[in-house]
Design a protein around this motif. Structure first.
Motif, PDB file in Angstrom:
ATOM      1  N   CYS A 263       0.800  -1.175  -0.119  1.00  0.00           N
ATOM      2  CA  CYS A 263      -0.112   0.258   0.033  1.00  0.00           C
ATOM      3  C   CYS A 263       0.903   1.378   0.123  1.00  0.00           C
ATOM      4  O   CYS A 263       1.655   1.303   1.098  1.00  0.00           O
ATOM      5  CB  CYS A 263      -0.971   0.082   1.213  1.00  0.00           C
ATOM      6  SG  CYS A 263      -2.085   1.320   1.307  1.00  0.00           S
ATOM      7  N   CYS A 266      -0.128   3.646   3.165  1.00  0.00           N
ATOM      8  CA  CYS A 266       0.442   3.229   4.719  1.00  0.00           C
ATOM      9  C   CYS A 266       1.789   2.469   4.503  1.00  0.00           C
ATOM     10  O   CYS A 266       2.113   2.411   5.672  1.00  0.00           O
ATOM     11  CB  CYS A 266      -0.911   2.293   5.608  1.00  0.00           C
ATOM     12  SG  CYS A 266      -1.050   0.685   4.694  1.00  0.00           S
ATOM     13  N   CYS A 274      -6.284   0.226   2.074  1.00  0.00           N
ATOM     14  CA  CYS A 274      -6.096  -1.360   1.675  1.00  0.00           C
ATOM     15  C   CYS A 274      -6.567  -2.207   2.451  1.00  0.00           C
ATOM     16  O   CYS A 274      -6.363  -3.400   2.737  1.00  0.00           O
ATOM     17  CB  CYS A 274      -4.467  -1.467   1.807  1.00  0.00           C
ATOM     18  SG  CYS A 274      -3.790  -0.796   3.529  1.00  0.00           S
TER      19      CYS A 274
HETATM   20 ZN    ZN Z   1      -2.835   1.033   3.228  1.00  0.00          ZN
END
Ligand code: ZN
Length: 343
Positions: A263, A266, A274
């Motif tokens: 992702c 993050c 995600c």
């Molecule tokens: Zn994420």
């Protein structure tokens, strides 16, 4: 003809010539014709003064001067008029006007992503290819190892234009057309619009952008596929991006995989984008099915290859934090103008 009459004719004709002059050059020509010291008509008349009896000369001289004064005054007035008219035609700068806003065009966010993907793939040797959006069912299904009665054909609920003619449901026909025209080695990236009978809601659109890659040569293996897509992910999402492969199924590749990338929001720790998994699915990929090579006349014992496909619209939504796919396709300038100057 006596002198008084000649002066009267000169005055009448002079008034008409001056009034009729529409340019400064015409007015100057009239001035020369009427009043020039040597060749002017008034000078010619005044040269006749000497033949008059002496007692008539003062009155005749005064009459000549009167006509000269009238015409001179008319010439000056007309010259001023012409100059004023010329002046009003010349545009003037009004420095107090506010500036006009310049319309700034912008690349569509999906186009920005497509260009970026193509740039990354260009470094890996992939060339852009194009194909028609109206296709035959042979190019869209059959040549891609999807018989028309195959269950996979149901996955594409397709827009048919006429029997056997349809709006392509994926960009894969470009792979077929490229392989028909060229012998290996082949490395292409094919972006373009595709069409499916999907509803137009927050996560579906009946027309959307897709992008596919194809590499064919002797000795191409799944290792090349994994290495290429890992390098691609790092090029597009940054050097810390990782990819993972999950087994999947497509009619035109074997083996096939879904490809996830760590992702980008993050970094893999889990977020709403995600769904807490740390991974985002970005494409499907696989080794080209030998049956596809046979449809285009390639020797499937000699050549192998891999293909991958993704939705640049989905990547644009992730990148720009867009939550509704419809905004990508409904041409709202208030949305699009935010991308002016982005490249
Ligand atoms: Zn994420």
């Amino acid at each position: 003809m006596n002198l008084e009459h000649e002066l009267a004719v000169l005055e009448t004709e002079g008034r008409a010539a001056i009034a009729g002059a529409t340019t400064e050059a015409e007015l100057e020509a009239a001035r020369i014709r009427l009043l020039a010291r040597k060749e002017g008509r008034l000078s010619a008349i005044m040269r006749g003064l000497g033949q008059l009896p002496p007692e008539q000369r003062p009155a005749a001289g005064a009459a000549s001067n009167r006509v000269k004064d009238i015409l001179t005054e008319l010439l000056d007035a007309r010259a001023a008029e012409l100059a004023a008219a010329q002046d009003s035609k010349t545009p003037r700068l009004d420095l107090t006007l506010p500036g006009r806003a310049t319309w700034r065009g912008a690349k569509h966010p999906v186009t920005l992503v497509i260009d970026e993907i193509c740039d990354v793939l260009a470094h890996l040797g992939f060339t852009r290819a194009r194909g028609p959006e109206a296709e035959t069912d042979w190019y869209n299904f059959i040549a891609l190892n999807t018989p028309l009665d195959h269950p996979a054909a149901d996955m594409h609920d397709t827009f048919y234009l006429a029997p056997g003619i349809l709006l392509r449901s994926h960009t894969s026909p470009v792979q077929i057309r490229t392989m028909q025209e060229h012998q290996p080695p082949i490395r292409i990236v094919a972006p373009g619009m595709v069409y499916r009978r999907d509803p137009f809601d927050a996560s579906h659109a009946p027309a959307f952008d897709q992008l596919e890659g194809l590499a064919v040569d002797e000795g191409v293996t799944f290792v090349d596929l994994k290495a290429t897509l890992a390098e691609f992910a790092r090029g597009l999402f940054g050097s810390s991006a990782r990819v993972r492969f999950r087994p999947s199924y497509f009619p035109f590749t074997e083996p096939s995989a879904e490809v996830d990338v760590s992702c980008m929001l993050c970094g893999g720790s889990g977020c709403s984008a995600c769904k807490g998994t740390g991974w985002i699915e970005i494409m499907g990929a696989g080794m080209v099915h030998p049956a596809v090579f046979e449809h285009v006349g390639y020797d499937s014992e000699r050549y192998t290859g891999f293909a991958f496909g993704m939705g640049p619209g989905r990547i644009a939504m992730l990148r720009y934090g867009i939550h509704d796919i419809r905004i990508l396709y409904d041409s709202d300038v208030r949305f699009l103008e935010q991308f002016a100057g982005v490249s």
